[in-house]
Design an enzyme around this catalytic site. Structure first.
Site, PDB file in Angstrom:
ATOM      1  N   GLU A  91       0.831  -1.202   0.000  1.00 29.17           N
ATOM      2  CA  GLU A  91       0.000   0.000   0.000  1.00 29.17           C
ATOM      3  C   GLU A  91       0.869   1.258   0.000  1.00 29.17           C
ATOM      4  O   GLU A  91       0.610   2.208  -0.744  1.00 29.17           O
ATOM      5  CB  GLU A  91      -0.924  -0.018   1.211  1.00 29.17           C
ATOM      6  CG  GLU A  91      -1.947   1.095   1.229  1.00 29.17           C
ATOM      7  CD  GLU A  91      -2.879   1.025   2.420  1.00 29.17           C
ATOM      8  OE1 GLU A  91      -3.769   1.902   2.520  1.00 29.17           O
ATOM      9  OE2 GLU A  91      -2.727   0.123   3.263  1.00 29.17           O
ATOM     10  N   GLY A 105      -7.971   5.167   7.488  1.00 28.56           N
ATOM     11  CA  GLY A 105      -8.738   5.041   8.707  1.00 28.56           C
ATOM     12  C   GLY A 105      -8.112   4.090   9.707  1.00 28.56           C
ATOM     13  O   GLY A 105      -8.229   4.287  10.916  1.00 28.56           O
ATOM     14  N   ALA A 106      -7.420   3.037   9.193  1.00 26.24           N
ATOM     15  CA  ALA A 106      -6.872   2.016  10.087  1.00 26.24           C
ATOM     16  C   ALA A 106      -5.349   1.922  10.047  1.00 26.24           C
ATOM     17  O   ALA A 106      -4.751   1.309  10.915  1.00 26.24           O
ATOM     18  CB  ALA A 106      -7.474   0.649   9.759  1.00 26.24           C
ATOM     19  N   SER A 107      -4.718   2.511   9.043  1.00 27.71           N
ATOM     20  CA  SER A 107      -3.250   2.438   8.972  1.00 27.71           C
ATOM     21  C   SER A 107      -2.693   3.705   8.354  1.00 27.71           C
ATOM     22  O   SER A 107      -3.420   4.498   7.746  1.00 27.71           O
ATOM     23  CB  SER A 107      -2.806   1.221   8.153  1.00 27.71           C
ATOM     24  OG  SER A 107      -3.165   1.375   6.790  1.00 27.71           O
ATOM     25  N   THR A 108      -1.394   3.891   8.507  1.00 25.67           N
ATOM     26  CA  THR A 108      -0.711   5.023   7.888  1.00 25.67           C
ATOM     27  C   THR A 108       0.604   4.530   7.318  1.00 25.67           C
ATOM     28  O   THR A 108       1.232   3.622   7.869  1.00 25.67           O
ATOM     29  CB  THR A 108      -0.475   6.170   8.900  1.00 25.67           C
ATOM     30  OG1 THR A 108       0.122   7.288   8.219  1.00 25.67           O
ATOM     31  CG2 THR A 108       0.436   5.742  10.038  1.00 25.67           C
ATOM     32  N   GLN A 109       1.005   5.107   6.184  1.00 22.81           N
ATOM     33  CA  GLN A 109       2.202   4.654   5.472  1.00 22.81           C
ATOM     34  C   GLN A 109       3.158   5.823   5.198  1.00 22.81           C
ATOM     35  O   GLN A 109       2.706   6.930   4.941  1.00 22.81           O
ATOM     36  CB  GLN A 109       1.833   4.009   4.134  1.00 22.81           C
ATOM     37  CG  GLN A 109       1.166   2.656   4.224  1.00 22.81           C
ATOM     38  CD  GLN A 109      -0.263   2.718   4.701  1.00 22.81           C
ATOM     39  OE1 GLN A 109      -0.659   2.023   5.636  1.00 22.81           O
ATOM     40  NE2 GLN A 109      -1.071   3.566   4.064  1.00 22.81           N
TER      41      GLN A 109
END
Length: 495
Positions: A172, A201-205
C-alpha cells in the site's frame, strides 16, 4: 513491313494513349500510397479497473492507457471514479453478502464506461487494505466469507476478474509512492523522487527514497521497482492501528484504562458530550486486549479543547524510547533520515484542507496556533460555523489535527524546516492520489503490449515503391518527349 511501319508513324495515337494511361496509373498509385501511408493511426487503448476496499469506504477507479507501452510501463491515467455507498467491506463481517451487493452500482457504471469490445480483456482487481487486515486478524473465517461474497458479485460482470486480496502495508505504501511520482512525471524523466505520506482510517504509510538507505539495515522495509528503465530502492513502512480512526480508539482506550464513567478529553471541543459504549470502543483488535475489567456499559465522553494537553495524550499512544537501529520513527521501527519533498494525501489532505492549512508556506508554529484556536472553540459555535459537515466528522477535526502534527513531527521526525517540504494533495493531473494508480501501473507490466496499427508498407518498402514509380514516370515522360521530337523532325520543311 515498311507499309506497317509507315501506317504506325502516320497514326501514333494508340501508343500515345497507352503511355498516358500508364502515366495516370502511376500518378494515381503514388498519390494513393502516399495518402494511406501518412494517414493518422487510430489510437488503441486498454483499460483496467481497481477497487480500493478501505477500512471506512470502497472506491472504484477506471484507468486507461495506450496499448503501446513506454519502457515496458503503460501510460496509465484515471478516467472515472465511483464511490461505493456504505461503509468498507470489512464492516459486513456479520452479513457478508451485503459486501458484494454494495459494489453492484459502481460496477454497473464501469460496464457502461469501458467500451464493450474491451470488456473481456479488461482486468478487474480488488485490493483490500487495513480494515480487512484487522478483520483477518480478528476472524479469518469472516474475512474469507466477505471475500467470497465480493468475488461472486464481481464474477457476474464481463470483465477479466483477477481476484480480490488483502494488500500488505508495504504494498500500500509503495504503490502510493509510485502514484505520486508517476503523476509528477518524475519516473519517466528520471528526476529526484518525492516521498509519499498516506493516512487512512486504520493504517498510515510512509515511503521515500533515501541515499542513506540500501535496504541492508532493515530488509523488510525495502521495496525495489523498475519503472521506465530505472531502478528504485524504496524505504516503506505501514503502521497498522495508526490510521486516523484506529488512533482515536487508541486515544480513548488510553483514557479509559480505569473504566471511568466520564472522561474529559482535551482533543474535543469545550461543551462536547457524547455517550460511548465500552463494547463499541474495544471491538477492534487494535485495543481489544486493553479493555478494563468491570467496565460499565458506557462512559460519557466530554471535551475540554486544550491543544497542548491533547498532544500530550496523543503522544502516549506512541513508543518513542525503544530503538535497536541507527534511527527509528516510533514503536521501534527503523526509518532512515528523511530526504526530499513529500506528498501527503488521503486523510492528511482532508483534515488539513478543512483547517485551511494545506498551504506549504504556512510555518509549523502558525499551524499549531490555528489548530489550538480551533480546538478551543466551543462545540456549539463549531456546529454553527459548519452546518453542512456531519457532526461525527466535525467533532474529530481537533483530534485529527493534533494527531497529524504529532505523527509527522514526533513520529516521522519532521522539523520546522522539513515540514515546509510537505505538500498536501488530493489529486495530481486529474487522478486521485493513493495506491490504486501505482498498483495499476505496476500490473500493466504483466499485460502483453498490443501490436499498434502500422502503415500499409514498411518505411523501406514505401521508399522503394515511390522510387520505382518515380523512375517509371520519368521514363514515360522521356519516351513521350522523344516521340514528339521525332515526329516533329520528320515533318516536311517549308523552304
Amino acid at each position: 513491313m515498311s507499309a506497317q511501319r509507315e501506317m504506325k508513324e502516320k497514326n501514333p495515337w494508340p501508343v500515345t494513349i497507352i503511355i498516358i494511361v500508364i502515366g495516370v496509373i502511376v500518378i494515381v498509385a503514388l498519390v494513393t500510397v502516399a495518402v494511406l501511408q501518412n494517414m493518422p493511426l487510430s489510437q488503441k487503448y486498454k483499460y483496467g479497473i481497481v477497487l480500493d476496499a478501505g477500512s471506512s469506504h470502497t472506491a472504484l477507479y477506471i484507468y486507461e492507457w495506450p496499448a503501446e507501452k513506454d519502457n515496458n510501463t503503460g501510460r496509465v491515467q484515471q478516467t472515472h471514479v465511483c464511490k461505493v455507498q456504505g461503509p468498507g467491506i470489512s464492516s459486513y463481517a456479520s452479513e457478508p453478502w451485503k459486501a458484494g451487493e454494495s459494489l453492484m452500482a459502481c460496477m454497473q457504471e464501469a460496464q457502461q464506461r469501458v467500451p464493450g469490445k474491451r470488456h473481456l480483456e479488461t482486468p478487474l482487481y480488488l485490493g483490500a487494505t487495513a480494515g480487512m487486515r484487522l478483520l483477518n486478524m480478528e476472524n479469518s473465517s469472516a474475512s474469507d466469507a466477505v471475500f467470497r461474497a465480493v468475488e461472486r458479485s464481481l464474477h457476474t460482470f464481463p470483465f477479466n476478474f483477477q481476484g480480490a486480496r488483502i494488500l500488505s502495508g508495504q504494498e500500500e505504501g509503495a504503490f502510493g509512492w509510485v502514484t505520486v511520482n508517476y503523476l509528477a512525471d518524475r519516473l519517466e524523466q528520471g528526476l529526484e523522487t518525492t516521498g509519499a505520506l498516506d493516512l487512512g482510517g486504520a493504517s498510515t504509510q510512509i515511503s521515500f527514497v533515501s541515499s542513506n538507505y540500501d535496504g541492508s539495515e532493515s530488509p523488510s522495509n525495502s521495496v525495489t521497482f523498475r519503472l521506465y528503465g530505472n531502478n528504485y530502492n524504496l524505504y516503506t513502512n505501514s503502521f497498522l492501528c495508526y490510521g486516523k480512526d484506529q488512533a482515536m480508539k487508541l486515544l480513548l482506550a488510553q483514557q479509559t484504562l480505569l473504566a471511568p464513567k466520564t472522561i474529559v478529553d482535551p482533543c474535543f471541543h469545550p461543551g462536547y458530550s457524547e455517550a460511548v459504549s465500552y463494547s463499541g470502543l474495544y471491538d477492534s483488535p487494535c485495543v481489544s486486549n486493553r479493555k478494563p475489567q468491570g467496565a460499565p456499559e458506557a462512559f460519557n465522553h466530554t471535551g475540554s479543547g486544550n491543544f497542548l494537553q491533547c498532544q500530550d495524550v496523543v503522544k502516549s499512544i506512541f513508543n518513542f524510547t525503544y530503538c535497536k537501529y541507527s534511527h527509528c520513527s516510533f514503536n521501534g521501527v527503523f526509518q532512515p533520515l528523511l530526504q526530499g519533498h513529500f506528498g501527503a494525501f488521503s486523510a492528511y489532505y482532508f483534515v488539513m484542507d478543512f483547517l485551511n492549512l494545506t498551504d506549504t508556506s504556512i510555518p509549523l508554529t502558525k499551524v499549531k496556533e490555528v489548530i489550538s484556536s480551533y480546538c478551543a472553540t466551543p462545540w456549539d459555535e463549531v456546529k454553527r460555523q459548519h452546518p453542512g459537515v456531519k457532526v461525527k466528522y466535525l467533532a474529530e477535526y481537533c483530534f485529527a489535527g493534533a494527531y497529524i502534527l504529532t505523527l509527522l513531527t514526533e513520529g516521522y521526525n519532521f522539523t520546522s524546516d522539513s515540514y515546509t517540504q510537505i505538500e498536501f494533495i488530493k489529486k495530481i493531473k486529474g487522478s486521485d492520489a493513493g495506491w490504486t494508480l501505482g498498483y495499476m501501473l505496476n500490473l500493466t507490466n504483466m499485460i502483453p503490449a498490443e501490436a499498434p496499427d502500422s502503415p500499409p508498407l514498411p518505411y523501406a518498402g514505401y521508399v522503394s515503391f515511390v522510387t520505382v514509380m518515380a523512375v517509371l514516370l520519368f521514363v514515360l515522360v522521356i519516351v513521350s518527349t522523344r516521340r514528339f521530337w521525332l515526329r516533329c523532325s520528320k515533318r516536311p520543311q517549308i523552304v
